[in-house]
Enzyme design. Sequence first.
Site, PDB file in Angstrom:
ATOM      1  CG  MET A  30       2.609 -14.474   1.812  1.00  8.23           C
ATOM      2  SD  MET A  30       1.308 -14.747   3.007  1.00  8.23           S
ATOM      3  CE  MET A  30       1.134 -13.122   3.695  1.00  8.23           C
ATOM      4  CD  GLU A  42      10.353   1.948  -2.660  1.00  8.81           C
ATOM      5  OE1 GLU A  42      11.205   2.344  -1.844  1.00  8.81           O
ATOM      6  OE2 GLU A  42       9.487   2.685  -3.182  1.00  8.81           O
ATOM      7  N   GLY A  43       9.760  -3.099   0.003  1.00 12.21           N
ATOM      8  CA  GLY A  43      10.338  -4.000   1.002  1.00 12.21           C
ATOM      9  C   GLY A  43      10.801  -5.285   0.341  1.00 12.21           C
ATOM     10  CG  HIS A  44       7.813  -7.943  -1.148  1.00 13.69           C
ATOM     11  ND1 HIS A  44       6.644  -7.235  -1.296  1.00 13.69           N
ATOM     12  CD2 HIS A  44       7.575  -8.866  -0.185  1.00 13.69           C
ATOM     13  CE1 HIS A  44       5.731  -7.731  -0.474  1.00 13.69           C
ATOM     14  NE2 HIS A  44       6.262  -8.714   0.217  1.00 13.69           N
ATOM     15  N   GLY A  46      12.599 -10.078   5.890  1.00 13.79           N
ATOM     16  CA  GLY A  46      12.558  -8.704   6.390  1.00 13.79           C
ATOM     17  C   GLY A  46      12.426  -8.655   7.902  1.00 13.79           C
ATOM     18  CE  LYS A  75       5.661  -5.799   7.970  1.00 14.43           C
ATOM     19  NZ  LYS A  75       4.471  -6.023   7.416  1.00 14.43           N
ATOM     20  CG  ASP A  76       6.972  -9.807   8.736  1.00 14.98           C
ATOM     21  OD1 ASP A  76       5.859  -9.620   9.206  1.00 14.98           O
ATOM     22  OD2 ASP A  76       7.293  -9.437   7.591  1.00 14.98           O
ATOM     23  CE  LYS A 118       7.965   2.109   0.618  1.00 14.34           C
ATOM     24  NZ  LYS A 118       7.535   2.620  -0.668  1.00 14.34           N
ATOM     25  CB  SER A 158       0.982  -6.733   0.922  1.00 12.85           C
ATOM     26  OG  SER A 158       2.263  -7.130   0.488  1.00 12.85           O
TER      27      SER A 158
END
Length: 281
Positions: free
Chosen positions: A30, A35-37, A147, A149-150, A184, A186
């Site tokens: 999105m 840095e994650g992306h 990721g 993270k999700d 990290k 957004s």
Amino acid sequence: MKKVETKNELINEMMRFKQQNKSIGFVPTMGFLHEGHLTLIEEAKKDNQIVILSIFVNPLQFGPTEDFDSYPRDKKRDEELALKAGVDLIFSPSVEEMYPTEPSYTVNVRDRVNVLCGKSREGHFNGVATVLTKLFNLIRPNKAYFGMKDAQQVAVIEGLISEFHFPIEIVPVATIREEDGLAKSSRNVYLNELERHQASALYRSLLKARDDINNGERNIDQIKKQVQQMIMKETTGKIDYVEVLSYPELKEMKVIKGKFILAVAVKFTNARLIDNITMEV
Ligand code: AMP
């Protein structure tokens, strides 16, 4: 780096890559890249000849009271970062381009969504699955990068890939963190200074639980209670959930056993943060 905003341009570019027999890695985002992306892009570059990045804030996955309008956006900076990271093509469609009319067909996810974020964000994963179905069909990548993270999203997408027979390999990528451990995101820009400082407690509470589990703790209520207590003591946030579930099935367990996820969501003034660890015992 090519930049396209319409489906037709994208289809033409993809045909060109396919004619050249190039392997395609796809990183859906999105935007408001961090840095994650960039790590997802890096992984995609290792495995594929061509990397496609999509930037689309998908209205279908936001609830009516959620932050669709205020979601952070910075197209110019995203394009600079993507160029530096070696992306071959950015697809950044408008909402009208992706949904020219109110969608008549949407993907209805029934499994893995009545828990964690799916429980507190009704319809969220239907929106995610619908937009990804459209993007997968337009891009037809060999591999797509997501990721951890999700982690619930990864579980749902693996289900989608399997049930709809998409010939795409899903590659999960470990969570990238700030120096103090905060995942990290957004949305971290929404935290005020005090909350930003407190927010590292989420990961610390997960690490403490991991230590306890590694030392033999198997009682789920005990683990959940400790994580809740630490977050309540160290932050002003409001806990949305602290859960331990089997992974990727996301089913309740009686005791900690096999592969599982310990996941938390905490609401701060203007940001809802999530974090998790997955483990196997
Ligand atoms: P978003 O733009 O937030 O929808 O995220 C796009 C992709 O980047 C998703 O697959 C996310 O899981 C992934 N992602 C977001 N934050 C991180 C992070 N801190 N580490 C690894 N991947 C991430």
